[in-house]
Design a protein around this motif. Structure first.
Motif, PDB file in Angstrom:
ATOM      1  N   LEU A 134      -3.056   7.596  10.507  1.00  0.00           N
ATOM      2  CA  LEU A 134      -4.129   6.915   9.773  1.00  0.00           C
ATOM      3  C   LEU A 134      -4.428   5.549  10.378  1.00  0.00           C
ATOM      4  CD1 LEU A 134      -3.097   7.776   6.097  1.00  0.00           C
ATOM      5  CD2 LEU A 134      -5.035   8.708   7.371  1.00  0.00           C
ATOM      6  N   ASN A 135      -3.400   4.835  10.792  1.00  0.00           N
ATOM      7  CA  ASN A 135      -3.594   3.507  11.371  1.00  0.00           C
ATOM      8  C   ASN A 135      -4.253   3.593  12.744  1.00  0.00           C
ATOM      9  OD1 ASN A 135      -3.457   0.739  11.756  1.00  0.00           O
ATOM     10  ND2 ASN A 135      -1.363   0.799  12.493  1.00  0.00           N
ATOM     11  N   GLU A 136      -3.801   4.536  13.574  1.00  0.00           N
ATOM     12  CA  GLU A 136      -4.316   4.628  14.942  1.00  0.00           C
ATOM     13  C   GLU A 136      -5.747   5.146  14.981  1.00  0.00           C
ATOM     14  OE1 GLU A 136      -3.216   6.774  19.237  1.00  0.00           O
ATOM     15  OE2 GLU A 136      -1.857   6.920  17.511  1.00  0.00           O
ATOM     16  N   TYR A 137      -6.034   6.162  14.182  1.00  0.00           N
ATOM     17  CA  TYR A 137      -7.347   6.804  14.251  1.00  0.00           C
ATOM     18  C   TYR A 137      -8.365   6.190  13.300  1.00  0.00           C
ATOM     19  CZ  TYR A 137      -5.340  10.634  17.038  1.00  0.00           C
ATOM     20  OH  TYR A 137      -4.752  11.374  18.021  1.00  0.00           O
ATOM     21  N   PHE A 138      -7.919   5.714  12.128  1.00  0.00           N
ATOM     22  CA  PHE A 138      -8.863   5.283  11.095  1.00  0.00           C
ATOM     23  C   PHE A 138      -8.676   3.831  10.673  1.00  0.00           C
ATOM     24  CE2 PHE A 138      -8.057   9.840  10.588  1.00  0.00           C
ATOM     25  CZ  PHE A 138      -9.346  10.345  10.710  1.00  0.00           C
ATOM     26  N   SER A 139      -7.755   3.087  11.267  1.00  0.00           N
ATOM     27  CA  SER A 139      -7.469   1.698  10.895  1.00  0.00           C
ATOM     28  C   SER A 139      -7.078   1.566   9.432  1.00  0.00           C
ATOM     29  CB  SER A 139      -8.681   0.803  11.201  1.00  0.00           C
ATOM     30  OG  SER A 139      -8.924   0.738  12.585  1.00  0.00           O
ATOM     31  N   ILE A 140      -6.547   2.653   8.857  1.00  0.00           N
ATOM     32  CA  ILE A 140      -6.014   2.613   7.492  1.00  0.00           C
ATOM     33  C   ILE A 140      -4.519   2.358   7.610  1.00  0.00           C
ATOM     34  CG2 ILE A 140      -5.670   3.883   5.342  1.00  0.00           C
ATOM     35  CD1 ILE A 140      -8.138   5.524   5.995  1.00  0.00           C
ATOM     36  N   GLU A 141      -4.103   1.132   7.358  1.00  0.00           N
ATOM     37  CA  GLU A 141      -2.706   0.746   7.536  1.00  0.00           C
ATOM     38  C   GLU A 141      -1.995   0.777   6.190  1.00  0.00           C
ATOM     39  OE1 GLU A 141      -0.078  -2.937   9.470  1.00  0.00           O
ATOM     40  OE2 GLU A 141      -2.274  -2.974   9.512  1.00  0.00           O
ATOM     41  N   VAL A 142      -0.863   1.472   6.146  1.00  0.00           N
ATOM     42  CA  VAL A 142      -0.085   1.579   4.912  1.00  0.00           C
ATOM     43  C   VAL A 142       1.350   1.139   5.199  1.00  0.00           C
ATOM     44  CG1 VAL A 142      -1.507   3.425   3.953  1.00  0.00           C
ATOM     45  CG2 VAL A 142       0.471   4.009   5.367  1.00  0.00           C
ATOM     46  N   ASP A 143       2.040   0.768   4.130  1.00  0.00           N
ATOM     47  CA  ASP A 143       3.411   0.285   4.246  1.00  0.00           C
ATOM     48  C   ASP A 143       4.216   0.884   3.096  1.00  0.00           C
ATOM     49  OD1 ASP A 143       5.127  -2.885   3.821  1.00  0.00           O
ATOM     50  OD2 ASP A 143       5.719  -1.084   4.920  1.00  0.00           O
ATOM     51  N   GLU A 144       5.227   1.666   3.435  1.00  0.00           N
ATOM     52  CA  GLU A 144       6.027   2.326   2.399  1.00  0.00           C
ATOM     53  C   GLU A 144       6.977   1.332   1.750  1.00  0.00           C
ATOM     54  OE1 GLU A 144       8.273   5.614   3.763  1.00  0.00           O
ATOM     55  OE2 GLU A 144       8.848   6.275   1.764  1.00  0.00           O
ATOM     56  N   GLN A 145       7.036   1.334   0.426  1.00  0.00           N
ATOM     57  CA  GLN A 145       7.923   0.460  -0.340  1.00  0.00           C
ATOM     58  C   GLN A 145       8.879   1.325  -1.164  1.00  0.00           C
ATOM     59  OE1 GLN A 145       7.891  -2.929  -0.112  1.00  0.00           O
ATOM     60  NE2 GLN A 145       6.297  -2.717   1.453  1.00  0.00           N
ATOM     61  N   ARG A 146      10.162   1.286  -0.832  1.00  0.00           N
ATOM     62  CA  ARG A 146      11.151   2.108  -1.555  1.00  0.00           C
ATOM     63  C   ARG A 146      11.991   1.199  -2.452  1.00  0.00           C
ATOM     64  NH1 ARG A 146      11.553   7.281  -0.337  1.00  0.00           N
ATOM     65  NH2 ARG A 146      10.554   8.074   1.566  1.00  0.00           N
ATOM     66  N   THR A 147      11.689   1.193  -3.708  1.00  0.00           N
ATOM     67  CA  THR A 147      12.476   0.461  -4.704  1.00  0.00           C
ATOM     68  C   THR A 147      12.924   1.488  -5.751  1.00  0.00           C
ATOM     69  OG1 THR A 147      10.423  -0.089  -5.845  1.00  0.00           O
ATOM     70  CG2 THR A 147      11.274  -1.710  -4.287  1.00  0.00           C
ATOM     71  N   LYS A 148      12.877   1.128  -6.999  1.00  0.00           N
ATOM     72  CA  LYS A 148      13.211   2.092  -8.046  1.00  0.00           C
ATOM     73  C   LYS A 148      12.188   3.221  -8.085  1.00  0.00           C
ATOM     74  CE  LYS A 148      15.626  -1.195 -11.013  1.00  0.00           C
ATOM     75  NZ  LYS A 148      15.681  -1.820 -12.352  1.00  0.00           N
ATOM     76  N   VAL A 149      10.921   2.861  -7.869  1.00  0.00           N
ATOM     77  CA  VAL A 149       9.852   3.848  -7.828  1.00  0.00           C
ATOM     78  C   VAL A 149       9.224   3.789  -6.444  1.00  0.00           C
ATOM     79  CG1 VAL A 149       7.686   4.611  -8.825  1.00  0.00           C
ATOM     80  CG2 VAL A 149       9.425   3.575 -10.295  1.00  0.00           C
TER      81      VAL A 149
END
Length: 743
Positions: A615-630
């Motif tokens: 998604l980041n390379e092709y569509f510039s949609i950058e996401v960041d996974e957050q692993r906490t309780k949820v």
């Protein structure tokens, strides 16, 4: 003893008049003088020129909001003067008020550096030729920092570093346009001083860039300076204008350069450059008078290039009438303008014995969707002529009948300045034109936060959204701003993308493409149903602009695949919270799912996390996974499909839901095409309710459609067959004439 009346006591305790705190006074003054980064550059340029500099180097970061660095080789500042350098009304130009009557320098009030230091972090590095070392001083709120001036290595001259401009005036910072827009304003100011300032060299560039955007050598003459800045198309048609003194009206000298009557191919209007007693000013009466003269020589809608430097009797000029010194007042204004106009008319008349006309064969190749397709601006023909062939074919003369004036029912509007339907509507509503004079780039400063009623482009009922979810999500999105980030272009040779492009080209309708490519925007018919009126040739059409924009954004996504800029969000947005807006509302979930199987929120988040790199390379949609309780995934950026245009973030929950549930992630071509289709739906302008009263959202939408989207539709879209039902002919001129003839 009588009781006191509380009301009487409250009335007697009136608000007392008291002097403002010094810091408040200084910030008010700074706000009047430094309106934008370009004003700071103007003041610093004037100081450098007053110091006798021959080279001035400027470096800009983020449009001047993050950092401005200007370095000159002038006389420098004496070390003993540094403690009071940034105090108000400290100057070396004046000693008494009467000096204003003969002022010959740019600066004179001593407010430039004082104002800049009040709203930024200012650092000064300076060295005079008599001192063995340079001195570095930092200023805050007009005062030298406690550490005082420190000796450093440096060359003769002064270097000023302005950081975090307007850091303490948040309202001014939010009102400014984007970094690129402010940078263009700065370049324009430097261009104008470069034209006028003889024997002074200029360079300007962005921080981190290896090349300068402007290089003016000190030894260049005025014509060469104009050629470097504005191009050969302007310089080739320049003529010198030098008027004799007219002491009766206080005019000592008037000289400059203007374009002749052959200069009519200018596509970009260049504002006149006026210097009065070496001050860059705006003089609207002189501008209107000169344009009136040229109206007899240039085609309608075209303006000349004008550079004039006037020297008036200083006694007649009041230089202290505007905080930014943008305007001056002088006696005998009408007489001076009349004298200049008469001389200009005589000059143009003497040169109008011959005119130069050029022709150009226009070849229109078949439009193609290609990742390397460029859309350059129309080239300026100027005065260039192609060499003639040695054997010229015999000229074929037309019969006299071919010169017959066409009937009125065959005429097409060609004057781009002619009034449109929308302008008539606005004038009848008694709305000030200043409310609509904002350029399209102003929309780059904020996201248009429409209500969650616009969550679905297909017009779903917003009442199905829970009130709590709506308020929380709307508050989150309202506080979110974006920053545009560009990246280098890469070549894409994916077979799946090429197949998608071929599908569009094979599905093209020549009729629809011609209508959209040669249209004139008339106005919006219905904001809620998203209908506009377009004229193409002799026909009037009603167009569903939601459907047209959907196809436009999809085709832009194909042509610029993997080459989108980024809209960097100021704060990451929780994808889980956005999805919960839909998942927590059973009726809304049933409507948007349309009976199809729906993945759980965790399944959707897992897919975003798994495909994050793609998604980041092709569509510039950058996401960041957050692993906490949820487990959650944050959205960091969105693609920039069009510069200076942002989608409505109120549609973000639906976009994320559709990407997670309606995209076939198992097949490459269907996956890429599906994401592009959902992006196109997300970027379609939201509908605006139709109301009798004035609504600023409707005015903004009119500007976006008229000045940004439909000019782009004219250049880039391929009218596909699925758009035939969205383009409806309302009337055609020959048919109307036949109806009226029968009447």
């Amino acid at each position: 003893m009588t009781e006191s009346n509380p009301e009487a006591n409250s009335e007697s305790q009136t608000v007392r008049i008291r002097p403002l705190d010094k810091s408040v006074v200084n910030k008010i003054a700074a706000g009047e003088i430094i309106i934008a980064p370009a004003n700071a550059i103007k003041e610093l340029l004037e100081n450098s020129i007053d110091a006798g500099s021959t080279t001035i180097d400027i470096t800009i970061k983020d449009g001047g909001l993050k950092q401005i660095t200007i370095t000159d080789n002038g006389s420098g500042i004496n070390k003993d003067d540094l403690p009071i350098l940034c105090e108000r009304f400290t100057t070396s130009k004046l000693s008494k008020f009467e000096d204003l009557q003969s002022i010959a320098t740019y600066g004179f009030r001593g407010e430039a550096l004082a104002s800049i230091s009040q709203i930024s972090h200012l650092t000064v590095i300076t060295k005079t030729k008599n001192e063995p070392t340079a001195w570095k001083a930092q200023f805050t709120d007009g005062m030298l920092n406690k550490n005082g001036a420190k000796p450093v290595a440096g060359k003769n001259g002064t270097s000023l570093i302005i950081e975090d401009l307007f850091y303490n005036v948040k309202s001014r910072l939010r009102a400014l346009r984007g970094g690129n827009e402010e940078y263009l304003k700065i370049v324009d100011v430097v261009n104008r001083y470069s034209v006028h300032s003889k024997n002074v060299g200029f360079t300007i560039k962005k921080t981190g860039s290896n090349s300068n955007d402007l290089i003016i050598r000190p030894n260049l003459n005025t014509k060469d300076r104009i050629k470097v800045i504005y191009g050969s198309s302007v310089a080739n048609d320049l003529i010198d204008l030098s008027l004799q003194a007219n002491l009766d009206v206080g005019l000592f000298k008037c000289e400059g350069m203007i374009t002749n009557s052959n200069y009519y191919n200018n596509k970009k209007r260049i504002q006149p450059i006026f210097f009065i007693n070496n001050r860059l000013v705006a003089c609207d009466p002189l501008k209107r008078a000169i344009n009136q003269v040229y109206s007899s020589y240039l085609p309608k809608g075209h303006t000349p290039f004008i550079y004039l430097a006037l020297e008036l009797d200083p006694v007649n000029v009041d230089v202290n009438v505007h905080p930014t010194k943008r305007e001056v007042r002088f006696l005998h204004e009408d007489e001076v303008i009349d004298y200049i106009v008469r001389e200009l008319e005589a000059k143009l008349s003497s040169l109008d014995s011959s005119r130069k006309f050029t022709t150009q064969q226009v070849l229109l190749p078949k439009r193609k969707l290609d990742d390397e397709l460029q859309y350059p601006q129309q080239s300026q023909i100027g005065g260039l002529s192609q060499p003639e062939s040695s054997q010229r074919p015999r000229k074929q003369f037309k019969p006299i009948s071919s010169f017959k004036k066409p009937n009125e029912n065959k005429l097409v509007r060609t004057d781009f300045r002619q009034q449109t339907l929308s302008s008539q509507i606005l004038s009848n509503s008694n709305i000030r034109s200043s409310q609509f004079s904002q350029s399209q780039s102003q929309f780059s400063q904020r996201v248009v936060n429409s209500s969650l009623s616009d969550i679905d482009v297909s017009g779903q009922d917003s009442s199905m959204i829970g009130e709590g979810d709506e308020n929380d999500n709307e508050q989150t999105l309202a506080n979110t701003t974006v920053q545009t980030i560009e990246k280098e272009r890469v070549k894409v040779n994916l077979l799946s993308v090429n197949n998608l492009r071929s599908q569009v080209e094979n599905f093209t309708s020549e009729e629809i493409t011609n209508i959209l490519s040669h249209h004139t925007f008339i106005g919006v018919i219905d904001y809620e149903k998203r209908l506009v009126a377009l004229q193409s040739g002799l026909k009037l059409f009603m167009v569903d602009y939601a459907s047209i924009c959907n196809e436009l954004f999809y085709q832009i996504g194909l042509s610029d695949f993997a080459n989108f800029g980024k809209l960097k969000l100021s704060e990451p947005i929780s994808i889980r919270k956005q999805l919960e807006v839909i998942y927590n509302n059973a009726d809304l979930l049933e409507t948007v799912s349309k009976g199809n199987k729906v993945k759980t929120i965790d399944e959707v988040l897992e897919k975003f996390s798994e495909m994050g790199d793609m998604l980041n390379e092709y569509f510039s949609i950058e996401v960041d996974e957050q692993r906490t309780k949820v487990t959650d995934v944050n959205l960091i950026s969105l693609p920039m499909l069009i510069q200076n245009y942002f989608p409505s973030l109120s549609k973000l929950p639906l976009f994320l839901f559709r990407v997670g549930n309606r995209v076939n992630w198992e097949d490459e071509q269907e996956c890429l095409g599906g994401i592009l289709r959902q992006l196109a739906l997300f970027y379609v302008p939201a509908s605006v309710p139709n109301e009798d009263k004035f609504d600023p959202d409707r005015a903004k939408m009119e500007l976006v459609l008229r000045d940004l989207l439909f000019p782009l539709i004219k250049k880039r879209i391929l009218g596909t067959e699925n758009l035939i039902r969205d383009v409806v002919e309302l009337a055609n001129l020959p048919g109307l004439y036949k109806v009226f003839e029968r009447c």
